[in-house]
Design a protein around this motif. Structure first.
Motif, PDB file in Angstrom:
ATOM      1  N   ILE A  88       2.092  10.539   2.209  1.00 20.17           N
ATOM      2  CA  ILE A  88       2.145   9.189   1.645  1.00 20.17           C
ATOM      3  C   ILE A  88       1.574   8.186   2.635  1.00 20.17           C
ATOM      4  O   ILE A  88       0.778   7.307   2.264  1.00 20.17           O
ATOM      5  CB  ILE A  88       3.600   8.827   1.280  1.00 20.17           C
ATOM      6  N   ALA A  89       1.963   8.314   3.895  1.00 18.95           N
ATOM      7  CA  ALA A  89       1.455   7.395   4.918  1.00 18.95           C
ATOM      8  C   ALA A  89      -0.060   7.494   5.031  1.00 18.95           C
ATOM      9  O   ALA A  89      -0.754   6.467   5.113  1.00 18.95           O
ATOM     10  CB  ALA A  89       2.113   7.703   6.270  1.00 18.95           C
ATOM     11  N   ARG A  90      -0.575   8.719   4.998  1.00 21.36           N
ATOM     12  CA  ARG A  90      -2.026   8.893   5.112  1.00 21.36           C
ATOM     13  C   ARG A  90      -2.757   8.259   3.931  1.00 21.36           C
ATOM     14  O   ARG A  90      -3.769   7.583   4.097  1.00 21.36           O
ATOM     15  CB  ARG A  90      -2.355  10.387   5.207  1.00 21.36           C
ATOM     16  N   HIS A  91      -2.254   8.461   2.743  1.00 22.30           N
ATOM     17  CA  HIS A  91      -2.898   7.877   1.560  1.00 22.30           C
ATOM     18  C   HIS A  91      -2.785   6.356   1.550  1.00 22.30           C
ATOM     19  O   HIS A  91      -3.640   5.680   0.971  1.00 22.30           O
ATOM     20  CB  HIS A  91      -2.279   8.462   0.292  1.00 22.30           C
ATOM     21  N   ALA A  92      -1.732   5.844   2.155  1.00 20.08           N
ATOM     22  CA  ALA A  92      -1.553   4.386   2.205  1.00 20.08           C
ATOM     23  C   ALA A  92      -2.370   3.759   3.320  1.00 20.08           C
ATOM     24  O   ALA A  92      -2.517   2.529   3.377  1.00 20.08           O
ATOM     25  CB  ALA A  92      -0.076   4.048   2.396  1.00 20.08           C
ATOM     26  N   GLY A  93      -2.885   4.581   4.229  1.00 19.85           N
ATOM     27  CA  GLY A  93      -3.660   4.056   5.352  1.00 19.85           C
ATOM     28  C   GLY A  93      -2.813   3.405   6.411  1.00 19.85           C
ATOM     29  O   GLY A  93      -3.249   2.470   7.094  1.00 19.85           O
ATOM     30  N   ALA A 117       4.963   6.029  11.551  1.00 19.83           N
ATOM     31  CA  ALA A 117       5.997   5.161  12.119  1.00 19.83           C
ATOM     32  C   ALA A 117       6.148   3.893  11.291  1.00 19.83           C
ATOM     33  O   ALA A 117       7.261   3.394  11.079  1.00 19.83           O
ATOM     34  CB  ALA A 117       5.648   4.814  13.567  1.00 19.83           C
ATOM     35  N   THR A 118       5.031   3.365  10.814  1.00 18.81           N
ATOM     36  CA  THR A 118       5.076   2.166   9.963  1.00 18.81           C
ATOM     37  C   THR A 118       5.817   2.455   8.664  1.00 18.81           C
ATOM     38  O   THR A 118       6.636   1.653   8.193  1.00 18.81           O
ATOM     39  CB  THR A 118       3.654   1.677   9.652  1.00 18.81           C
ATOM     40  N   LEU A 119       5.524   3.613   8.073  1.00 15.90           N
ATOM     41  CA  LEU A 119       6.203   4.000   6.838  1.00 15.90           C
ATOM     42  C   LEU A 119       7.708   4.089   7.043  1.00 15.90           C
ATOM     43  O   LEU A 119       8.493   3.516   6.283  1.00 15.90           O
ATOM     44  CB  LEU A 119       5.654   5.338   6.343  1.00 15.90           C
ATOM     45  N   TYR A 120       8.126   4.777   8.111  1.00 16.23           N
ATOM     46  CA  TYR A 120       9.558   4.957   8.335  1.00 16.23           C
ATOM     47  C   TYR A 120      10.248   3.671   8.771  1.00 16.23           C
ATOM     48  O   TYR A 120      11.458   3.516   8.572  1.00 16.23           O
ATOM     49  CB  TYR A 120       9.795   6.060   9.370  1.00 16.23           C
ATOM     50  N   ARG A 121       9.490   2.753   9.342  1.00 15.63           N
ATOM     51  CA  ARG A 121      10.084   1.473   9.714  1.00 15.63           C
ATOM     52  C   ARG A 121      10.486   0.690   8.450  1.00 15.63           C
ATOM     53  O   ARG A 121      11.513   0.017   8.431  1.00 15.63           O
ATOM     54  CB  ARG A 121       9.101   0.668  10.563  1.00 15.63           C
ATOM     55  N   ARG A 122       9.660   0.792   7.423  1.00 20.11           N
ATOM     56  CA  ARG A 122       9.958   0.095   6.171  1.00 20.11           C
ATOM     57  C   ARG A 122      10.920   0.883   5.290  1.00 20.11           C
ATOM     58  O   ARG A 122      11.782   0.312   4.623  1.00 20.11           O
ATOM     59  CB  ARG A 122       8.658  -0.155   5.397  1.00 20.11           C
ATOM     60  N   PHE A 123      10.750   2.226   5.290  1.00 20.57           N
ATOM     61  CA  PHE A 123      11.557   3.083   4.415  1.00 20.57           C
ATOM     62  C   PHE A 123      12.048   4.268   5.248  1.00 20.57           C
ATOM     63  O   PHE A 123      11.361   5.279   5.365  1.00 20.57           O
ATOM     64  CB  PHE A 123      10.719   3.569   3.227  1.00 20.57           C
ATOM     65  N   PRO A 124      13.213   4.142   5.859  1.00 25.45           N
ATOM     66  CA  PRO A 124      13.696   5.152   6.803  1.00 25.45           C
ATOM     67  C   PRO A 124      13.989   6.512   6.181  1.00 25.45           C
ATOM     68  O   PRO A 124      14.071   7.503   6.905  1.00 25.45           O
ATOM     69  CB  PRO A 124      14.969   4.521   7.385  1.00 25.45           C
ATOM     70  N   THR A 125      14.150   6.580   4.859  1.00 25.05           N
ATOM     71  CA  THR A 125      14.403   7.855   4.195  1.00 25.05           C
ATOM     72  C   THR A 125      13.549   7.944   2.928  1.00 25.05           C
ATOM     73  O   THR A 125      13.124   6.927   2.370  1.00 25.05           O
ATOM     74  CB  THR A 125      15.877   8.005   3.784  1.00 25.05           C
ATOM     75  N   ARG A 126      13.323   9.157   2.476  1.00 24.13           N
ATOM     76  CA  ARG A 126      12.620   9.355   1.212  1.00 24.13           C
ATOM     77  C   ARG A 126      13.384   8.697   0.058  1.00 24.13           C
ATOM     78  O   ARG A 126      12.796   8.118  -0.856  1.00 24.13           O
ATOM     79  CB  ARG A 126      12.470  10.859   0.931  1.00 24.13           C
ATOM     80  N   GLU A 127      14.722   8.810   0.120  1.00 25.35           N
ATOM     81  CA  GLU A 127      15.542   8.242  -0.943  1.00 25.35           C
ATOM     82  C   GLU A 127      15.321   6.734  -1.061  1.00 25.35           C
ATOM     83  O   GLU A 127      15.244   6.185  -2.161  1.00 25.35           O
ATOM     84  CB  GLU A 127      17.020   8.544  -0.685  1.00 25.35           C
ATOM     85  N   ALA A 128      15.224   6.061   0.082  1.00 22.56           N
ATOM     86  CA  ALA A 128      14.996   4.612   0.072  1.00 22.56           C
ATOM     87  C   ALA A 128      13.640   4.284  -0.533  1.00 22.56           C
ATOM     88  O   ALA A 128      13.496   3.312  -1.285  1.00 22.56           O
ATOM     89  CB  ALA A 128      15.081   4.057   1.493  1.00 22.56           C
ATOM     90  N   LEU A 129      12.641   5.111  -0.241  1.00 23.64           N
ATOM     91  CA  LEU A 129      11.304   4.888  -0.800  1.00 23.64           C
ATOM     92  C   LEU A 129      11.295   5.114  -2.304  1.00 23.64           C
ATOM     93  O   LEU A 129      10.741   4.307  -3.060  1.00 23.64           O
ATOM     94  CB  LEU A 129      10.297   5.811  -0.106  1.00 23.64           C
ATOM     95  N   ARG A 188       0.821  -1.200   0.000  1.00 21.97           N
ATOM     96  CA  ARG A 188       0.000   0.000   0.000  1.00 21.97           C
ATOM     97  C   ARG A 188       0.863   1.260   0.000  1.00 21.97           C
ATOM     98  O   ARG A 188       0.534   2.253  -0.672  1.00 21.97           O
ATOM     99  CB  ARG A 188      -0.955   0.006   1.207  1.00 21.97           C
ATOM    100  N   VAL A 189       1.956   1.223   0.764  1.00 17.70           N
ATOM    101  CA  VAL A 189       2.864   2.370   0.794  1.00 17.70           C
ATOM    102  C   VAL A 189       3.459   2.611  -0.593  1.00 17.70           C
ATOM    103  O   VAL A 189       3.496   3.754  -1.080  1.00 17.70           O
ATOM    104  CB  VAL A 189       3.979   2.153   1.831  1.00 17.70           C
TER     105      VAL A 189
END
Length: 206
Positions: free
Chosen positions: A32-37, A41-53, A11-12
């Motif tokens: 992005i986190a809001r649109h992904a639902g 914290a969940t978003l940053y746990r998977r992708f700690p930086t914007r560059e990684a995402l 979803r992210v």
């Protein structure tokens, strides 16, 4: 990965791609986190930086770009290989502007970019070396000029209706300027794109 974690990740990535396309690469991570639902914290746990995402969202495009370079390296005609890279990547830029923004940004320090970019850059540098050795590419062409080509191409693809035609003609002009020791007549230019300046009265020689 647990099924719920895998679902969150998907979803992210889907939300990030949609937002990158609609709003650009600088869209806030919280959006992005809001649109992904999911929680921030969940978003940053998977992708700690914007560059990684960004690197993960465009991983398929990086693979495709590397394949273009690999195909060019396998071509025994160095000028044709050089031309193929420029034409193919610029054509893709008209369809996937966000990936090309990511490519031009480079995002140093991101694992995804560090895996993909050196392979692309080193391959292109070898194609340039071969084309110069054959005497078909100007000696003063620098590998860094590839970024200038993409930036120039990006400037003519704002209108989706004219982007492909404008890109093809710009690239044809640029390739003519890069070529040295032409062994055959110049390839005809693609038809002009219906851009604003194209509607101005033509001069006697135009």
């Amino acid at each position: 990965m647990r099924s719920d974690a895998a679902s969150n990740r998907r979803r992210v990535l889907d939300a990030a791609r949609a937002l990158f396309v609609s709003r650009g690469l600088d869209v806030p991570m919280a959006t992005i986190a809001r649109h992904a639902g999911v929680g921030v914290a969940t978003l940053y746990r998977r992708f700690p930086t914007r560059e990684a995402l960004v690197a993960e969202v465009f991983s398929d495009e990086f693979t495709a770009c590397a394949a273009i370079v690999d195909d060019a390296l396998a071509d025994d005609d160095a000028w044709r290989a050089f031309r193929r890279i420029i034409e193919t990547v610029c054509a893709s830029q008209t369809q996937d502007r966000e990936f090309n923004d990511a490519l031009l940004s480079s995002f140093p320090g991101s694992a995804g970019f560090e895996r993909g970019l050196p392979r692309i850059e080193e391959g292109f540098a070898e194609v340039v070396r071969r084309a110069k050795a054959e005497g078909r590419l100007r000696e003063d062409f620098d590998v860094s000029d590839l970024s200038l080509v993409f930036l120039a191409n990006r400037g003519v693809i704002g209108d989706a209706t004219t982007a492909p035609a404008a890109s093809r003609r710009l690239v044809a002009h640029l390739l003519r300027s890069f070529e040295a020791g032409r062994a055959e007549p110049a390839r005809p230019l693609p038809p002009p794109a219906p851009l604003g300046l194209g509607r101005l009265p033509r001069t006697a020689g135009g």
